[in-house]
Design a protein around this motif. Structure first.
Motif, PDB file in Angstrom:
ATOM      1  N   UNK A 150       0.832  -1.208   0.000  1.00  0.00           N
ATOM      2  CA  UNK A 150       0.000   0.000   0.000  1.00  0.00           C
ATOM      3  C   UNK A 150       0.864   1.253   0.000  1.00  0.00           C
ATOM      4  N   UNK A 151       1.969   1.218   0.738  1.00  0.00           N
ATOM      5  CA  UNK A 151       2.877   2.356   0.778  1.00  0.00           C
ATOM      6  C   UNK A 151       3.495   2.587  -0.598  1.00  0.00           C
ATOM      7  N   UNK A 152       3.841   1.510  -1.269  1.00  0.00           N
ATOM      8  CA  UNK A 152       4.412   1.639  -2.623  1.00  0.00           C
ATOM      9  C   UNK A 152       3.420   2.296  -3.573  1.00  0.00           C
ATOM     10  N   UNK A 153       2.150   1.884  -3.487  1.00  0.00           N
ATOM     11  CA  UNK A 153       1.127   2.466  -4.358  1.00  0.00           C
ATOM     12  C   UNK A 153       0.973   3.961  -4.099  1.00  0.00           C
ATOM     13  N   UNK A 154       1.000   4.360  -2.837  1.00  0.00           N
ATOM     14  CA  UNK A 154       0.874   5.779  -2.496  1.00  0.00           C
ATOM     15  C   UNK A 154       2.071   6.563  -3.010  1.00  0.00           C
ATOM     16  N   UNK A 155       3.257   6.006  -2.893  1.00  0.00           N
ATOM     17  CA  UNK A 155       4.449   6.686  -3.388  1.00  0.00           C
ATOM     18  C   UNK A 155       4.391   6.859  -4.903  1.00  0.00           C
ATOM     19  N   UNK A 156       3.865   5.830  -5.583  1.00  0.00           N
ATOM     20  CA  UNK A 156       3.716   5.925  -7.045  1.00  0.00           C
ATOM     21  C   UNK A 156       2.718   7.025  -7.396  1.00  0.00           C
ATOM     22  N   UNK A 157       1.619   7.109  -6.623  1.00  0.00           N
ATOM     23  CA  UNK A 157       0.617   8.157  -6.849  1.00  0.00           C
ATOM     24  C   UNK A 157       1.238   9.538  -6.649  1.00  0.00           C
ATOM     25  N   UNK A 158       2.022   9.682  -5.561  1.00  0.00           N
ATOM     26  CA  UNK A 158       2.671  10.973  -5.304  1.00  0.00           C
ATOM     27  C   UNK A 158       3.673  11.321  -6.405  1.00  0.00           C
ATOM     28  N   UNK A 159       4.395  10.323  -6.877  1.00  0.00           N
ATOM     29  CA  UNK A 159       5.373  10.559  -7.935  1.00  0.00           C
ATOM     30  C   UNK A 159       4.676  11.026  -9.206  1.00  0.00           C
ATOM     31  N   UNK A 160       3.531  10.375  -9.505  1.00  0.00           N
ATOM     32  CA  UNK A 160       2.775  10.751 -10.706  1.00  0.00           C
ATOM     33  C   UNK A 160       2.234  12.174 -10.579  1.00  0.00           C
ATOM     34  N   UNK A 161       1.707  12.512  -9.383  1.00  0.00           N
ATOM     35  CA  UNK A 161       1.158  13.855  -9.175  1.00  0.00           C
ATOM     36  C   UNK A 161       2.242  14.915  -9.297  1.00  0.00           C
ATOM     37  N   UNK A 162       3.420  14.641  -8.717  1.00  0.00           N
ATOM     38  CA  UNK A 162       4.533  15.600  -8.792  1.00  0.00           C
ATOM     39  C   UNK A 162       5.010  15.755 -10.226  1.00  0.00           C
ATOM     40  N   UNK A 163       5.032  14.644 -10.992  1.00  0.00           N
ATOM     41  CA  UNK A 163       5.446  14.702 -12.405  1.00  0.00           C
ATOM     42  C   UNK A 163       4.483  15.572 -13.211  1.00  0.00           C
ATOM     43  N   UNK A 164       3.191  15.437 -12.946  1.00  0.00           N
ATOM     44  CA  UNK A 164       2.189  16.250 -13.650  1.00  0.00           C
ATOM     45  C   UNK A 164       2.369  17.734 -13.337  1.00  0.00           C
ATOM     46  N   UNK A 165       2.655  18.030 -12.058  1.00  0.00           N
ATOM     47  CA  UNK A 165       2.862  19.425 -11.657  1.00  0.00           C
ATOM     48  C   UNK A 165       4.094  20.000 -12.353  1.00  0.00           C
ATOM     49  N   UNK A 166       5.172  19.216 -12.362  1.00  0.00           N
ATOM     50  CA  UNK A 166       6.398  19.677 -13.027  1.00  0.00           C
ATOM     51  C   UNK A 166       6.183  19.871 -14.525  1.00  0.00           C
ATOM     52  N   UNK A 167       5.380  18.956 -15.130  1.00  0.00           N
ATOM     53  CA  UNK A 167       5.083  19.083 -16.561  1.00  0.00           C
ATOM     54  C   UNK A 167       4.303  20.348 -16.858  1.00  0.00           C
ATOM     55  N   UNK A 168       3.335  20.640 -16.021  1.00  0.00           N
ATOM     56  CA  UNK A 168       2.522  21.857 -16.196  1.00  0.00           C
ATOM     57  C   UNK A 168       3.394  23.106 -16.060  1.00  0.00           C
ATOM     58  N   UNK A 169       4.281  23.091 -15.093  1.00  0.00           N
ATOM     59  CA  UNK A 169       5.163  24.237 -14.879  1.00  0.00           C
ATOM     60  C   UNK A 169       6.119  24.436 -16.051  1.00  0.00           C
ATOM     61  N   UNK A 170       6.633  23.331 -16.575  1.00  0.00           N
ATOM     62  CA  UNK A 170       7.581  23.452 -17.694  1.00  0.00           C
ATOM     63  C   UNK A 170       6.900  23.999 -18.947  1.00  0.00           C
ATOM     64  N   UNK A 171       5.612  23.668 -19.126  1.00  0.00           N
ATOM     65  CA  UNK A 171       4.882  24.201 -20.283  1.00  0.00           C
ATOM     66  C   UNK A 171       4.552  25.674 -20.091  1.00  0.00           C
ATOM     67  N   UNK A 172       4.283  26.054 -18.856  1.00  0.00           N
ATOM     68  CA  UNK A 172       3.877  27.429 -18.578  1.00  0.00           C
ATOM     69  C   UNK A 172       5.071  28.385 -18.603  1.00  0.00           C
ATOM     70  N   UNK A 173       6.283  27.872 -18.387  1.00  0.00           N
ATOM     71  CA  UNK A 173       7.455  28.736 -18.274  1.00  0.00           C
ATOM     72  C   UNK A 173       7.753  29.497 -19.572  1.00  0.00           C
ATOM     73  N   UNK A 174       7.784  28.854 -20.801  1.00  0.00           N
ATOM     74  CA  UNK A 174       8.060  29.605 -22.041  1.00  0.00           C
ATOM     75  C   UNK A 174       7.039  30.702 -22.308  1.00  0.00           C
ATOM     76  N   UNK A 175       5.761  30.393 -22.048  1.00  0.00           N
ATOM     77  CA  UNK A 175       4.712  31.384 -22.288  1.00  0.00           C
ATOM     78  C   UNK A 175       4.888  32.584 -21.369  1.00  0.00           C
ATOM     79  N   UNK A 176       5.261  32.325 -20.132  1.00  0.00           N
ATOM     80  CA  UNK A 176       5.465  33.404 -19.174  1.00  0.00           C
ATOM     81  C   UNK A 176       6.666  34.253 -19.574  1.00  0.00           C
TER      82      UNK A 176
END
Length: 450
Positions: A397-423
């Motif tokens: 269960x801990x592994x699944x939660x860590x994978x979920x957190x990793x996926x969420x952090x990756x999505x946030x980083x992806x969104x930020x990287x896309x927003x940076x050139x426009x800004x």
């Protein structure tokens, strides 16, 4: 390594000083005679001889070393005689009491070096006298003197065991366990050092467990007592103790753990060999329910083992409460960072929705869960929850939660990287351009008029 007390005085002066102190406990008419009885005969003879020689030739004679003036046998005899006369801690200020006893202990250790049997006998007599209950105003100095004796002895001395037991018993009888509590943390280390039998080590752990259990105060004291019970049980498991004795102690520790309101973690107890040997017995099955079962399993156990609960002196109400709180903690452990409804909680605990908030508050107070209730949404958001056990299922269960957190952090980083050139492009386009409503002059340019 023995601690040596350095006293700049002759043996005669020291023994007379200690005798004078203990004479205070005798009738005034007997004091001078009592003190005089500890005058070394060899010292008196030496003094007379020296005085005669000085009178004869008129010259001052050199004084011999104090230890040489009084033969070892005579010193030992006087010390034994003095210790035999001691009936209490003595009269006087705390400073006087402590000083006299420290000096006497020093005399004993110095005179009986190499004679551990006699040294132990004399020190044991002093320890016995000091550990007797008496005037409460002398308790503090008695503790200090007993502690001084303990620290004076070599780390491996069996007499440290005797002194420790005296301190423990004395503190317990005076309801002052807080005075020895800090030292209890060092007991496992001391037991490894003391040259005592395995039976004595077992007895020492049993005594500490019993005293703490009988005199336990708040939740922290109860947990400390429980910790020593676990230590004692592990020690029994490592020794060739009779099966019946190990079973008896294991059942008692299980019952005590259930009765203690602050104990909910039974995993450590369940892993001790003496407890695992109870598998299949009513007490073993009960512990298994608390570590991996449910309140429904407990109900079934009580239906079949009501007399066992009475024999172990475990209140059914406390059993039921713990089982339900552990069930609720288990539900919360599956929903960390999520919300669970009042309906889910009511179903898990087996109560009506009107009682849900009381049970949630209870599980939070027990330290099993933390979170926030919402009366509006009839839900409970879980921030943290304690697992009963942490095995393969919990790791998964801990592994699944860590994978979920990793996926969420990756999505946030992806969104930020896309927003940076426009800004960055937006910032470049507006750089140097006048702000709305701003003219050239206000933008820093000068206009000259011819």
């Amino acid at each position: 390594m023995r601690i040596v007390a350095i006293v700049d005085a002759s043996f005669e002066e020291q023994i007379q000083e200690v005798a004078a102190f203990f004479s205070r406990s005798r009738p005034e008419a007997e004091r001078d005679e009592f003190i005089a009885s500890f005058q070394p005969k060899s010292s008196a003879a030496s003094a007379e001889s020296t005085a005669a020689a000085e009178a004869k030739d008129g010259s001052e004679q050199p004084k011999e070393d104090a230890a040489q003036q009084v033969p070892l046998d005579e010193r030992r005899a006087l010390i034994e005689k003095l210790v035999a006369e001691i009936k209490d801690a003595g009269e006087g200020s705390d400073k006087d009491v402590e000083g006299a006893h420290n000096l006497l202990v020093s005399l004993i250790v110095d005179a009986f070096e190499g004679e551990e049997g006699k040294e132990s006998e004399l020190l044991s007599k002093i320890i016995s006298v000091l550990s007797k209950t008496g005037s409460a105003e002398k308790n503090a100095v008695k503790y200090r003197v007993l502690s001084n004796i303990f620290n004076f002895l070599p780390p491996t001395s069996p007499l440290r065991y005797t002194t420790f037991n005296a301190l423990l018993t004395f503190a317990a009888s005076n309801d002052e366990l807080e005075l020895v509590s800090p030292s209890l943390l060092l007991l496992p280390q001391w037991l490894a050092q003391w040259q005592i039998s395995e039976a004595q080590k077992e007895q020492c752990l049993a005594s500490v467990s019993k005293v703490l259990n009988e005199n336990g105060g708040d939740g922290e004291d109860q947990k400390k007592a429980y910790g020593f019970q676990l230590l004692y049980l592990r020690f029994l498991s490592s020794q060739q103790t009779s099966v019946e004795k190990a079973k008896e102690v294991a059942e008692k520790v299980i019952a005590d753990a259930i009765r203690l309101p602050s104990i909910f973690d039974f995993e450590e107890l369940a892993q001790i060999p003496a407890v695992q040997a109870l598998k299949g017995s009513p007490a073993g099955d009960l512990l298994a329910i608390l570590t991996e079962g449910s309140a429904a399993d407990l109900k079934t156990w009580l239906g079949n083992n009501k007399s066992e609960a009475q024999r172990l002196n475990i209140p059914e109400a406390e059993l039921d409460r713990k089982a339900r709180l552990l069930d609720l903690a288990g539900l919360c452990a599956q929903s960390v960072s999520k919300e669970i409804t009042y309906e889910q909680i009511a179903k898990t605990v087996g109560v009506s929705e009107e009682d849900v908030e009381l049970w949630v508050i209870d599980v939070i107070r027990a330290g099993l869960v933390s979170g926030k209730l919402s009366q509006v949404n009839k839900s409970f958001r879980v921030y943290r929850s304690t697992h009963r056990t942490f095995g393969k299922e919990q790791w998964h269960a801990l592994e699944e939660r860590l994978v979920e957190w990793q996926s969420a952090i990756s999505n946030i980083l992806g969104t930020l990287s896309k927003a940076r050139p426009a800004a960055a492009a937006s910032a470049s386009a507006t750089k140097g351009a006048p702000a709305p409503g701003q003219n050239a002059a206000s933008n820093g340019e000068r206009i000259s008029v011819a």
